[in-house]
Design an enzyme around this catalytic site. Sequence first.
Site, PDB file in Angstrom:
ATOM      1  N   ASP A   1     -13.480  -4.202  -2.060  1.00 21.34           N
ATOM      2  CA  ASP A   1     -13.359  -4.192  -0.733  1.00 21.34           C
ATOM      3  C   ASP A   1     -14.716  -4.623  -0.335  1.00 21.34           C
ATOM      4  O   ASP A   1     -15.752  -3.723  -0.465  1.00 21.34           O
ATOM      5  CB  ASP A   1     -13.017  -2.649  -0.498  1.00 21.34           C
ATOM      6  CG  ASP A   1     -11.619  -2.065  -0.963  1.00 21.34           C
ATOM      7  OD1 ASP A   1     -10.869  -3.067  -1.139  1.00 21.34           O
ATOM      8  OD2 ASP A   1     -11.319  -1.097  -1.370  1.00 21.34           O
TER       9      ASP A   1
ATOM     10  N   ASP B   1       0.710  -1.155   0.056  1.00 16.23           N
ATOM     11  CA  ASP B   1       0.033   0.021  -0.153  1.00 16.23           C
ATOM     12  C   ASP B   1       0.673   1.349  -0.120  1.00 16.23           C
ATOM     13  O   ASP B   1       1.901   1.432   0.877  1.00 16.23           O
ATOM     14  CB  ASP B   1      -0.829   0.059   1.195  1.00 16.23           C
ATOM     15  CG  ASP B   1      -2.025  -1.073   1.235  1.00 16.23           C
ATOM     16  OD1 ASP B   1      -2.301  -1.622  -0.153  1.00 16.23           O
ATOM     17  OD2 ASP B   1      -2.340  -1.325   2.361  1.00 16.23           O
TER      18      ASP B   1
END
Length: 258
Positions: free
Chosen positions: A130, A11
């Site tokens: 997600d 990330d």
Amino acid sequence: MLAKRIIPCLDVKDGQVVKGVQFRNHEIIGDIVPLAQRYAQEGADELVFYDITASSDGRVVDKSWVARVAEVIDIPFCVAGGIKSVEDASQILTFGADKISINSPALADPTLITRLADRYGVQCIVVGIDTWYDTESDSYQVYQFTGDEKRTKATTWQTEDWVKEVQLRGAGEIVLNMMNQDGVRNGYDLRQLQQMRAICHVPLIASGGAGTPEHFLEAFRDADVDGALAASVFHKQIINIGELKKYLSEQGVEIRVC
């Protein structure tokens, strides 16, 4: 049988690799390029880079580090972050990425999936999802803009329906980011993976919850996923990729051993 894949996830925020828990409270892990090199050397099958605030900030992933990564690793890598057009994707692929992944932009404009697949081929197009398990309704809900706590929101999509939709539109691979499990290292959500595996006819990648080598084994053996993505266990050197792959091979998992 195709070999199962081990995929470290990096990330990226403000040019550095970060990691949070359940998509919140991110801490700085380190610089992008050295981490990418380390994982490639340890035997990762591919890497995934998420510029986690690009979509919520209304910008495209910073392409300068994409080029630097391409120069130093010899394994495939996928890049995500604010890719909203064929032109955005073209630039990232030109800078050296092998795949592009879309998440929030696909929710805003599902036709983007088809346009990208038509231009570059389905094998190049990954859709990240997600997904949050809501205990009250006993259902899985798709979330958007998860890189920014203040802008994160539930969509109207149930995860199962969105998995079906993105396949119809041309997704060549799906990464299921299980938000409840993210960063807590208590195992992948096998129930959710099994439900989605039953309706997913493209490669399915599990993401969120890996804490032990056994967790990877369970995802491959019990949910038949094609790849397992993890971050904190690799960043913090809790699990070595080479040792993990040796363990999985000994357990009968078809995997490329370093």
